[in-house]
Design an enzyme around this catalytic site. Structure first.
Site, PDB file in Angstrom:
ATOM      1  N   SER A  72      -9.683   1.966   3.026  1.00 27.34           N
ATOM      2  CA  SER A  72      -8.576   2.665   2.090  1.00 27.34           C
ATOM      3  C   SER A  72      -7.742   1.747   1.577  1.00 27.34           C
ATOM      4  CB  SER A  72      -8.086   3.578   2.734  1.00 27.34           C
ATOM      5  OG  SER A  72      -7.001   2.992   3.925  1.00 27.34           O
TER       6      SER A  72
ATOM      7  N   LYS B  64       0.851  -1.126   0.179  1.00 22.10           N
ATOM      8  CA  LYS B  64       0.169  -0.124  -0.178  1.00 22.10           C
ATOM      9  C   LYS B  64       0.883   1.125   0.012  1.00 22.10           C
ATOM     10  CE  LYS B  64      -3.859   1.930   2.790  1.00 22.10           C
ATOM     11  NZ  LYS B  64      -4.564   1.624   3.915  1.00 22.10           N
TER      12      LYS B  64
ATOM     13  N   SER C  19      -9.803  -0.374   7.231  1.00 26.89           N
ATOM     14  CA  SER C  19      -9.263  -0.008   5.942  1.00 26.89           C
ATOM     15  C   SER C  19      -8.586  -1.319   5.384  1.00 26.89           C
ATOM     16  CB  SER C  19      -7.994   1.068   5.964  1.00 26.89           C
ATOM     17  OG  SER C  19      -8.853   2.149   5.883  1.00 26.89           O
TER      18      SER C  19
END
Lengths: 483, 474
Positions: free
Chosen positions: A151, A76, A175
């Protein structure tokens, strides 16, 4: 190569069934083929193929290699990998290349993994649909008109689409788990303090945690075994022994007590989601688990509490993006204007909304009414979990109230968007571990996730519970069209 | 109308730890700009602070030396504001739960009495960087970012600029004794803000205060407070009102000017730093530091007076710097004449320190050398004048005083026969003066002693010469 566990890949590489370069090229090719539609990658590390070749050469020479040597993965875009851009999918960090290595990336490197690149996310991890990303608004591999969740949307989508073996995500209020649920993969938020936050660009420091996002339970346990290590560079990292979580995967869950909190099955939970999760509960019952109905009475305050604490911390954490030392800088006539303009142009709407909210709740005159009050409620929510875990070994509930929604559907209504995390947020306030795994498909054909919540440092038990279900359910983990 | 000033000081002290407070960067002063920096103190995304344990140790030492209560659990807080020298846009500090509280120090007033000044709190925080303003631009140097600071906040117990200066000097001495800071105001390792208000008399409630920033020497503390006191008096005498504000002292002009008013005061939005865990101190940690604590200036002063029979003034001087006391005791150990040793330190040695701008142990005269010089005088081997010559020689050459005395034949002459000859010779050479002296002009004693010293090349023992002179002129 697709569909193999990390253990199988490692064995195949050792047996020279294929080379690391072949495996890496396979993923690079898939990224080239599918990522135009999925938009998961913010950055592709073109050098990874050379790194793979170097591993192959060492392997050919008979060098001793770490267990996962030459296996590619992705991170990420808020997890620091030295010398690769780290943008948090924000304009304000465009051009920032960290000159230092983060702990999680270092541990993966030490275990032999190669980094394919950096994955899109909601800007600064603020969002539940990946739509707040500045450039790459990732789509759901099962249906690209839908969001992947957020997210860690890029992480979830890249794993679901087979663009990487696995990915790391981060979870502040759901997330990792919510996008894992929406993309039909497995995601674990470890206990706060299990994985070092050094090298994790902060959203809300008291809630953030890095975790693995994988296509199966055993890979997830394997990765946590690598990154779940005490780190002196993170004062909130807990000095508990590193574990091999794969050892917990026996599939024997007989006699375990699983709590079903009624507050997590409230009105907003879609009926198809409810049905899938109930089936999972029945499956556990069938495996000899004791299902116990429990109550966590402060759950209804979790979203409000979270949006005070998380935004307060974020308003301070994001102060450093001022245009002076790195990232985007707006042209201006004087210093004050430069601060204003860099931040006004550099941050997106959702980030600005949260900075303002957080600034407000910390302001003189409001601090006690909001921030202090929220901290008190946080203690009550923690107590709900402590009480629950006196009665049960784990908690089961839906991860997300719905399956993946259509892109654009909730962007105009932040409150609706915030409610996507209604079942995941409380756990971060408590600090325990939580896992989402696929448990079926909704009426729309989209994956449904079930969530298992555990007490502090009880990841082993969660993994075993998840593994038992996975072995029995045998659900497809990737859309047919991408195979 | 006259007023009484009420003053409280906030003193920032840079701790002399090897590394910075939250990273491993060097804490050295004076390096090339932006060389003692790393991702942590640069506030890069993704970094975390890790507390330097030495900082806690140093602050607790200071707390104990300043008679504070030590808090077993204290918490770091973030102070949020934007400024180019503050990379994270927040300073890590302590707010609600500081590590030390409720202390005091005693200061000496002009009239010799003591006054107790309360210390409200000591808290730990990190220093910000530095802006170097040049023509047309400001350059940011982040070497200082993350230098550990302790902020020592006094109660508003000070009643004059002189008291404020005395407090500050005492504070500096104590902190030097426990070796937590070099307290160099010129280099900025000790910085002071003064809160000043005035009131009609000592029973009146406190007036509105102004905070005076940027006071960077002991002299300037006095100047700034005196100026501010006068300014406030003038405002009140002209029927005006004092406004609560922050004012900046300008050392060149000696005046204070308004920097920002109350309405422009920052809202720092303090909250506990979630990246750091509370500091929890065990009893043993505190007890060990109590055990370690060296003798502090007040105790040393009392001991020097009782043990060595020194005056309060002499003792004050010797305890004003830790090294002076050490030097003194080392010298007295070698030759037990405390008063004479003290005089030599305060006189010749200090003169040399000023000339050479060096520390007492770098002056070229070891305590043993000094003791030897005093001993040579006490044994009648050299005169006071010769001793000064020996002192300089020792400092320049590094040779032992007795070696120099022997080599140069500087031993004092006490031989009556030899000295009588010299006295006679001097009397013969100055017949007119001799007549006047014999006639009762006593003040010529000094003239003759001087001539005799000169003739003997300074070696004549005055104790022997004086009776000889008397005998030969009567």
């Amino acid at each position: 190569m697709l569909g193999k566990t990390l253990k199988e890949l490692s064995e195949a590489l050792n047996k020279k069934e294929f080379s690391s370069a072949e495996l890496t090229q396979f993923y690079l090719d898939r990224i080239r083929k599918y990522d135009d539609d999925i938009c998961a990658f913010n950055y592709i590390n073109e050098n990874v193929i050379n790194q793979a070749k170097a591993v192959d050469e060492k392997r050919a020479k008979g060098d001793t290699l770490p267990v996962y040597a030459g296996i590619p993965m992705a991170l990420k875009d808020l997890i620091i990998q030295k010398d690769m851009p780290a943008t948090c999918s924000s304009k304000i960090l465009e051009g920032f290349v960290p000159p230092f290595q983060g702990t999680a990336a270092q541990l993966l490197e030490d275990a032999g993994f190669l980094c394919l690149g950096k994955l899109s996310m909601d800007e600064f991890a603020m969002g539940s649909s990946n739509e707040t990303a500045y450039r790459k608004k990732t789509r759901n591999p099962w249906d690209t008109s839908r969001v992947p969740g957020g997210s860690s949307g890029g992480s979830a989508a890249s794993v679901a689409a087979g663009l990487t073996t696995f990915a790391l995500g981060s979870d502040t209020g759901g997330s990792i788990r919510q996008p894992a649920s929406l993309c039909g993969i497995t995601g674990l938020k470890p206990t706060y303090g299990r994985v070092s936050r050094f090298g994790l660009i902060a959203f809300a420091s008291s809630l953030d945690q890095i975790g693995p996002m994988t296509s199966n339970i055993s890979d997830n346990a394997a990765i946590l075994s690598v990154i779940g290590k005490y780190d002196k560079k993170d004062s909130t990292s807990l000095n508990v022994a590193q574990e091999d979580y794969t050892k917990y995967l026996t599939g024997d869950v007989k006699g375990m007590k699983i709590g079903v909190p009624k507050e997590y099955f409230a009105e907003g939970i879609a009926s198809d989601v409810r049905e899938c999760v109930n089936n999972a509960i029945k499956a556990y019952e069938g495996m000899g688990c004791e299902i116990v109905e429990i109550s966590m009475p402060h759950t209804e305050y979790a979203v409000a509490t979270y949006y005070i604490i998380a935004t307060a911390e974020a308003s301070s954490n994001l102060g450093r993006y001022d245009g002076i030392r790195f990232g985007f800088r707006a042209e201006a006539d004087n210093l004050k204007e430069m601060f204003y303009e860099s931040r006004s142009q550099g941050f997106g709407d959702e980030v600005k909304r949260r900075i303002m909210l957080g600034t407000y709740v910390l302001s003189a005159g409001y601090y006690d009414a909001y921030y202090i009050k929220a901290q008190k409620v946080r203690t009550l929510i923690k107590q709900d979990f402590v009480n629950a875990f006196e009665k049960v070994d784990a908690i089961i509930c839906p991860t997300s109230p719905t399956t993946a929604f259509k892109a654009g559907e909730k962007m105009s209504d932040p409150l609706q968007m915030y409610l996507s995390d209604i079942n995941t947020i409380s756990l971060n306030l408590y600090g325990g571990c939580g896992l989402s795994m696929p448990c079926g498909f909704g009426a729309d054909g989209m994956p449904v996730g079930v969530q298992l919540l555990g007490k502090y440092f009880d990841e082993g038990r969660l993994y075993n519970l998840a593994y038992a279900f996975e072995q029995q359910a045998k659900l497809p983990v990737m859309p047919e069209k991408l195979k | 109308m006259s007023y009484e000033p009420v003053i409280g000081l906030e003193v920032h002290v840079q701790m002399s730890t090897d590394s910075k407070i939250f990273c491993t960067c060097s804490n050295k002063f004076g390096s090339e700009p932006n060389t003692n920096v790393c991702p942590v103190c640069l506030g890069m995304p993704g970094v975390l602070p890790v507390l330097n344990e030495k900082v806690v140790e140093y602050t607790v030492k200071a707390g104990l030396a300043l008679n504070c209560q030590i808090r077993k659990k204290s918490v770091f807080a973030r102070k949020n504001y934007f400024y180019p020298d503050l990379p994270k846009a927040y300073q890590i500090s302590q707010y609600e739960l500081p590590i030390c509280e409720h202390g005091y120090i005693d200061i000496e007033l002009e009239d010799g009495t003591q006054k107790r000044i309360g210390i409200t709190r000591i808290h730990i925080e990190e220093d910000a960087g530095k802006l170097n303003h040049e023509a047309g631009c400001s350059l940011v140097d982040l070497n200082r970012t993350g230098t550990p600071l302790m902020e020592i906040v006094s109660e508003p117990d000070l009643r004059s600029a002189e008291e404020a200066k005395a407090y500050l000097m005492k504070l500096k001495t104590i902190l030097e004794y426990i070796e937590v800071s070099d307290c160099n105001m010129e280099e900025g390792s000790m910085r002071c803000d003064a809160n000043v208000s005035i009131r009609p008399d000592s029973n009146a409630p406190f007036g509105t205060r102004a905070e005076i920033k940027n006071v960077n020497s002991f002299r300037n503390v006095e100047r700034a407070i005196k100026y501010e006191q006068k300014r406030q008096e003038k405002v009140l005498n002209e029927g005006g009102k004092i406004v609560q504000e922050t004012r900046l002292f300008n050392a060149d002009t000696g005046i204070t000017a308004s920097m920002r008013g109350k309405e422009d005061a920052h809202d720092y939005r303090y909250f506990p730093d979630p990246d750091l865990v509370p500091i929890v101190l065990e009893d043993k940690f505190i007890d060990d530091l109590k055990e370690w604590m060296p003798e502090l200036p007040d105790a040393k002063r009392a001991r020097f007076m009782s043990e060595y029979g020194l005056s309060g003034m002499d003792a004050d001087f010797l305890v004003s710097a830790k090294a002076y006391g050490q030097y003194f005791e080392q010298a007295v150990k070698a030759h037990n004449n405390p008063k004479a040793v003290c005089n030599w330190i305060m006189g010749e040695l200090m003169r040399r320190l000023n000339d050479k701008q060096c520390t007492i142990f770098e002056a070229g005269i070891s305590p043993e050398n000094l003791a030897e010089i005093v001993k040579l005088i006490d044994e009648g081997k050299i005169s006071g004048n010769i001793a000064k010559q020996v002192f300089d020689e020792t400092a320049e050459t590094g040779k032992n005083p007795s070696e120099i005395v022997a080599e140069k034949g500087l031993v004092q002459n006490s031989n009556e026969d030899e000295l009588e000859a010299i006295v006679k010779q001097v009397l013969d050479a100055n017949p007119a003066e001799t007549e006047r002296f014999k006639g009762g002009e006593v003040k010529l004693q000094g003239f003759f002693m001087g001539q005799i010293m000169k003739a003997s090349k300074g070696k004549a023992n005055p104790a022997v010469v004086a009776p000889l002179l008397k005998k030969l002129t009567s």
